[in-house]
Design a protein around this motif. Structure first.
Motif, short mmCIF file in Angstrom:
data_model
loop_
_atom_site.label_atom_id
_atom_site.label_comp_id
_atom_site.label_asym_id
_atom_site.label_seq_id
_atom_site.Cartn_x
_atom_site.Cartn_y
_atom_site.Cartn_z
N LYS A 1 9.38 11.25 15.01
CA LYS A 1 8.11 11.19 14.61
C LYS A 1 7.68 11.15 13.09
O LYS A 1 7.07 10.38 12.37
N THR A 2 8.61 12.13 12.41
CA THR A 2 8.41 12.03 11.04
C THR A 2 8.89 10.79 10.40
O THR A 2 8.05 10.36 9.23
N VAL A 3 10.01 10.04 10.66
CA VAL A 3 10.47 8.69 10.34
C VAL A 3 9.40 7.75 10.42
O VAL A 3 8.88 7.00 9.51
N CYS A 4 8.92 7.77 11.64
CA CYS A 4 7.88 6.83 11.83
C CYS A 4 6.49 6.86 11.06
O CYS A 4 5.86 6.09 10.59
N THR A 5 5.99 8.00 10.84
CA THR A 5 4.82 8.41 10.14
C THR A 5 5.22 7.86 8.69
O THR A 5 4.38 7.46 7.93
N ASP A 6 6.42 8.18 7.91
CA ASP A 6 6.62 7.92 6.68
C ASP A 6 6.63 6.57 6.54
O ASP A 6 6.19 5.90 5.60
N PHE A 7 7.44 5.77 7.45
CA PHE A 7 7.36 4.30 7.60
C PHE A 7 6.17 3.49 7.50
O PHE A 7 5.64 2.71 6.91
N GLY B 1 3.02 -2.63 4.30
CA GLY B 1 2.11 -3.26 4.09
C GLY B 1 1.19 -3.91 5.01
O GLY B 1 -0.13 -3.95 4.84
N ASP B 2 1.80 -4.48 6.07
CA ASP B 2 1.07 -4.90 7.21
C ASP B 2 0.31 -3.99 7.91
O ASP B 2 0.80 -3.19 8.41
N THR B 3 -1.01 -4.45 8.13
CA THR B 3 -1.87 -3.38 8.91
C THR B 3 -1.51 -2.87 10.29
O THR B 3 -1.43 -1.88 10.73
N ALA B 4 -1.50 -4.24 10.93
CA ALA B 4 -1.03 -3.97 12.41
C ALA B 4 0.30 -3.64 12.70
O ALA B 4 0.26 -2.75 13.48
N LEU B 5 1.04 -3.90 11.78
CA LEU B 5 2.54 -3.20 11.86
C LEU B 5 2.62 -1.76 11.66
O LEU B 5 3.09 -0.95 12.44
N SER B 6 1.92 -1.34 10.78
CA SER B 6 1.66 0.21 10.44
C SER B 6 0.98 0.75 11.55
O SER B 6 1.52 2.04 11.86
N ASN B 7 -0.15 0.12 12.11
CA ASN B 7 -0.75 0.89 13.21
C ASN B 7 0.21 0.97 14.30
O ASN B 7 0.20 2.02 15.26
N PHE B 8 0.96 0.04 14.54
CA PHE B 8 2.23 0.01 15.74
C PHE B 8 3.04 1.10 15.56
O PHE B 8 3.28 1.98 16.26
N VAL B 9 3.56 1.20 14.15
CA VAL B 9 4.49 2.46 14.16
C VAL B 9 3.74 3.66 14.15
O VAL B 9 4.39 4.72 14.56
N GLN B 10 2.46 3.74 13.79
CA GLN B 10 1.84 5.11 14.02
C GLN B 10 1.55 5.44 15.21
O GLN B 10 1.62 6.56 15.69
#
Length: 57
Positions: free
Chosen positions: A20-26, A31-40
């Protein structure tokens, strides 16, 4: 609960917390919003998994 089962749950808690910590940090660095949301979303799923394991105690 046996000591071995307790150790398994403690390990699982540690792993899910770390993921969870790694995913939150990444997700904050992507920069890509869709990818960032997926990782979140993955981070949120890990929090749910953590909560489920914790409730076993």
């Amino acid at each position: 609960m046996s000591p071995k089962e307790l150790l398994y749950i403690e390990d699982a808690l540690g792993h899910t917390k770390q993921i969870k910590t790694v995913c939150t940090d990444f997700s904050s660095q992507i920069g890509d919003t869709a990818l960032s949301n997926f990782v979140q979303q993955i981070a949120q799923k890990q929090q749910q998994t953590f909560d489920r394991f914790y409730n076993l105690l």
